[in-house]
Design a protein around this motif. Structure first.
Motif, mmCIF file in Angstrom:
data_model
loop_
_atom_site.group_PDB
_atom_site.id
_atom_site.type_symbol
_atom_site.label_atom_id
_atom_site.label_comp_id
_atom_site.label_asym_id
_atom_site.label_seq_id
_atom_site.Cartn_x
_atom_site.Cartn_y
_atom_site.Cartn_z
ATOM 1 N N UNK A 9 -3.999 -17.090 5.207
ATOM 2 C CA UNK A 9 -4.125 -18.325 4.433
ATOM 3 C C UNK A 9 -4.441 -18.014 2.975
ATOM 4 N N UNK A 317 -7.682 -31.737 -2.321
ATOM 5 C CA UNK A 317 -6.986 -32.456 -1.260
ATOM 6 C C UNK A 317 -6.731 -31.539 -0.059
ATOM 7 N N UNK A 318 -6.284 -30.319 -0.367
ATOM 8 C CA UNK A 318 -6.033 -29.358 0.711
ATOM 9 C C UNK A 318 -7.313 -29.105 1.515
ATOM 10 N N UNK A 321 -7.906 -32.001 3.709
ATOM 11 C CA UNK A 321 -7.012 -31.982 4.879
ATOM 12 C C UNK A 321 -7.528 -30.987 5.908
ATOM 13 N N UNK A 322 -7.860 -29.783 5.444
ATOM 14 C CA UNK A 322 -8.349 -28.762 6.371
ATOM 15 C C UNK A 322 -9.613 -29.236 7.089
ATOM 16 N N UNK A 323 -10.498 -29.887 6.307
ATOM 17 C CA UNK A 323 -11.719 -30.376 6.945
ATOM 18 C C UNK A 323 -11.413 -31.480 7.948
ATOM 19 N N UNK A 324 -10.458 -32.349 7.613
ATOM 20 C CA UNK A 324 -10.168 -33.473 8.504
ATOM 21 C C UNK A 324 -9.607 -32.998 9.840
ATOM 22 N N UNK A 325 -8.933 -31.838 9.832
ATOM 23 C CA UNK A 325 -8.423 -31.353 11.112
ATOM 24 C C UNK A 325 -9.355 -30.333 11.744
ATOM 25 N N UNK A 327 -11.671 -27.859 10.079
ATOM 26 C CA UNK A 327 -12.117 -26.595 9.511
ATOM 27 C C UNK A 327 -13.615 -26.649 9.274
ATOM 28 N N UNK A 332 -13.832 -22.439 5.363
ATOM 29 C CA UNK A 332 -13.402 -22.765 3.990
ATOM 30 C C UNK A 332 -14.043 -21.776 3.027
ATOM 31 N N UNK A 404 -15.712 -34.497 2.978
ATOM 32 C CA UNK A 404 -14.318 -34.637 3.421
ATOM 33 C C UNK A 404 -13.665 -35.951 2.993
ATOM 34 N N UNK A 408 -10.424 -35.912 0.602
ATOM 35 C CA UNK A 408 -9.133 -36.444 1.040
ATOM 36 C C UNK A 408 -8.539 -37.377 -0.001
#
Lengths: 411, 229
Positions: A9, A317-318, A321-325, A327, A332, A404, A408
């Motif tokens: 990543x 934003x990235x 997104x990573x946190x929302x799914x 992470x 991070x 998060x 977002x």
């Protein structure tokens, strides 16, 4: 999250901003380049010095007015200048008092920047004219290649015999003539070439074969009356070396008429003392290079931090997104930390490669085998890692702690 | 058959302080969602539906009240526990899709599995399967930028499905799509619902809400109505 994934990543993110990553890497590379380059070059010089400065024969030391190198100025320098020259009569007295305590004792005296002439050929004014005796050849590591050495008779009668260095021979006798018994002119005096020394090669990139040796007696009569004589003393063996050295100091003190309270007004020069004095210079250069490189690396570190902060802001934003799914914070954190680490290590590697290459150009100059400054490369990599982690930590921490919901929204 | 609720919320409040003022985004919400619920949360802007969505999705925690998700009290979790719940229990579908633009569909869809610690081979299998389910099996190596809006949203749905979450949470999933594409997307949600998934939509479009079986209306941080249809 597995480490391999994080690396993937991180590499991906860096690859997405190639120009920016490259510029940051360059900052680190310059810092590492300077230190590795200087250290490699120094090591090259160092090796050359060890071979170049081991100019005296085994078990041999010199007594002279000045130390091999003089640092500083003013008082320190004056202290040497004000010393009395070692005169020829003193040297003779010294030899007499040393009788039986050393295997050979030689004298020499040099003048720089002379021109030598033969037929219609004239050298550059860079020939060294040395007055010496039959011991010069052995004590200074110049075997005779052709012809003969100076003899005691040459010294006694102050003949016009001269033994010339290989480079001087090559400069003057270009058409394959045999230099022996030809006459050459130096400083308006005519000398007859009686022998040629074997080639010694260069030290510090400077030739050691561009000189001629004439009897010291003739030198004092015709070239220069004044000047301080270098006395070369050879002990009979390694075992007696230090005893001979002590005797020499004592004899010299007596010769110079020093009282017990007065310090030596002459210097003893050994192979080691010369190398030691070079080490002083080397230490000064390495310290300087280290400080400068450290500053450069620090600046590069700030550059990394700056880039990583920009990156965190830009990729809010990235991160969201990573946190929302799912992470977790530390993944991070590790991702951003690793990006900083990759930047600094990449810079370190490039800098080390370029520095080693450049330093080896110097080695090439001195005809030395390639040098690989493993120690400094290791140190540089460690420093780079520290910088990557140190300066990457704050941005990474910032990224990991983004809210998060806010992230977002991409703010 | 009696099923225990997937989500139970009791007297849920979320207050923000804006300077001296306190904004009561949610002011006492009681809600239950059962397994296989297919619900739409509606309401005018400022009614608190985004806040509710964030709390249901564990992106935010309530100021007070209880929120039980699958038997776990989410209101008391710390950041990493919430991250874990988001990873395992919730599949998000956003209005703005929220895919990572520089990596291809497969990599986007497998991302939640990476954080779940699934090995690469299984990840790829499951991501491919999820993309097949939304009809994008032939687009797995495309990047989001190479797809149409409807296709991107389908990739996002595949990503939401990948970890078999307890609920699929869709925030205005058709907000950026044209009517025909919106219908396609809603068909997918309806199919997922038939397959047994629990789905909560947030929308302000009545015709979208009509796809669901339950409509919850919010106003001023409270539930105004909650009707099955």
């Amino acid at each position: 999250m597995q480490f391999r994934e994080i690396i993937r990543q991180a590499l991906y993110s860096l690859g997405a901003n190639r120009l920016r990553s490259a510029l940051t890497v360059m900052g680190v590379a310059v810092g590492v380049f300077s230190i590795i380059g200087v250290m490699t070059a120094l090591e090259a010089v160092n090796k050359s010095v060890e071979t170049g400065l081991t100019s005296l024969g085994a078990n041999t030391f010199q007594i002279q007015k000045y130390p091999a190198t003089v640092f500083g100025s003013g008082h320190r320098r004056n202290q040497y200048i004000n010393r009395q020259d070692i005169t020829y009569p003193q040297a003779l007295v010294f030899r007499k008092t040393m009788e039986g305590k050393a295997s050979t004792i030689g004298f020499m005296l040099s003048s720089q920047a002379n021109q030598a002439k033969y037929a219609d050929r004239t050298t550059n004014p860079d020939v060294v004219l040395t007055g010496g005796d039959e011991n010069f050849s052995a004590s200074n590591g110049y075997p005779i290649e052709k012809g003969r050495n100076l003899t005691t008779n040459d010294i006694r009668y102050a003949t016009n015999a001269a033994v010339i260095g290989s480079e001087l021979a090559a400069t003057l006798f270009t058409q394959g003539e045999n230099p022996l018994n030809h006459s050459i002119r130096v400083r308006g005096e005519v000398y007859r070439v009686s022998g040629i020394f074997a080639k010694k090669g260069a030290a510090f990139g400077q030739s050691q074969d561009n000189f001629l040796l004439i009897p010291i007696t003739r030198y004092l009569n015709h070239v220069k009356e004044s000047g301080s004589i270098n006395i070369t003393v050879e002990a009979s063996s390694r075992k007696t070396y230090s005893r001979t050295l002590d005797h020499a100091v004592g004899s010299m003190r007596i010769t110079r008429g020093l009282t017990i309270r007065e310090p030596n007004d002459f210097e003893i020069r050994t192979n080691e003392s010369l190398i030691d004095s070079f080490r002083d210079i080397e230490r000064a250069i390495s310290t300087g290079a280290f400080i400068i490189s450290f500053m450069a690396l620090l600046t590069a570190g700030v550059g990394i931090m700056n880039i990583m902060l920009v990156s965190v802001t830009e990729r809010t934003k990235e991160i969201g997104i990573r946190k929302s799914i799912g992470a977790p914070q530390n993944s991070i954190l590790r991702q951003f930390l690793l990006e900083a680490l990759i930047l600094s290590l990449a810079g370190g590697l490039i800098g080390a490669a370029a520095g080693t290459a450049t330093g080896n150009l110097v080695a090439l100059q001195f005809n030395l085998p390639p040098i690989f400054p493993l120690l400094w490369i290791t140190i540089s990599m460690a420093v780079c890692s520290a910088i990557g982690i140190g300066f990457g930590l704050f941005p990474a921490w910032k990224a990991a702690n983004l809210n998060p919901v806010e992230a977002l929204k991409g703010k | 058959m009696e099923t225990s609720p997937v989500i139970t919320m009791r007297d849920l409040k979320r207050h923000y302080s804006m300077g001296e003022e306190t904004v009561k985004a949610l002011d006492g919400v009681d809600l239950e969602f059962l397994k296989n619920d297919y619900a739409a949360i509606m309401g005018p802007s400022g009614s608190g539906k985004s806040t509710l969505m964030n709390i249901i999705g564990c992106l935010d925690t309530p100021t007070s009240g209880t929120y039980i998700l699958n038997g776990q009290n989410v209101a008391e979790m710390d950041d990493d526990e919430l991250a874990r719940v988001r990873n395992r229990e919730i599949g998000f579908v956003f209005q703005t899709f929220n895919l990572l633009p520089r990596i291809n569909c497969l990599r986007n869809v497998e991302l939640p599995l990476i954080y779940a610690g699934v090995n690469p081979r299984e990840r790829e299998e499951r991501a491919t399967e999820a993309l097949n389910r939304v009809g994008l099996g032939d687009r797995i190596t495309h990047k989001p930028t190479e797809l149409s809006g409807g296709q991107i949203q389908r990739v996002a749905i595949a990503r939401a499905l990948i970890n078999n979450p307890s609920i699929i949470l869709a925030d205005e999933p058709t907000g950026n799509l044209d009517t025909a594409t919106s219908q396609d997307i809603m068909e997918i949600f309806s199919d997922l619902s038939k397959a047994g998934n629990t789905i909560i939509l947030i929308t302000h479009e009545e015709d979208i809400a009509l796809y669901t079986r339950r409509i919850i209306r919010l106003r001023d941080g409270r539930i105004e109505s909650d009707k099955k249809q």
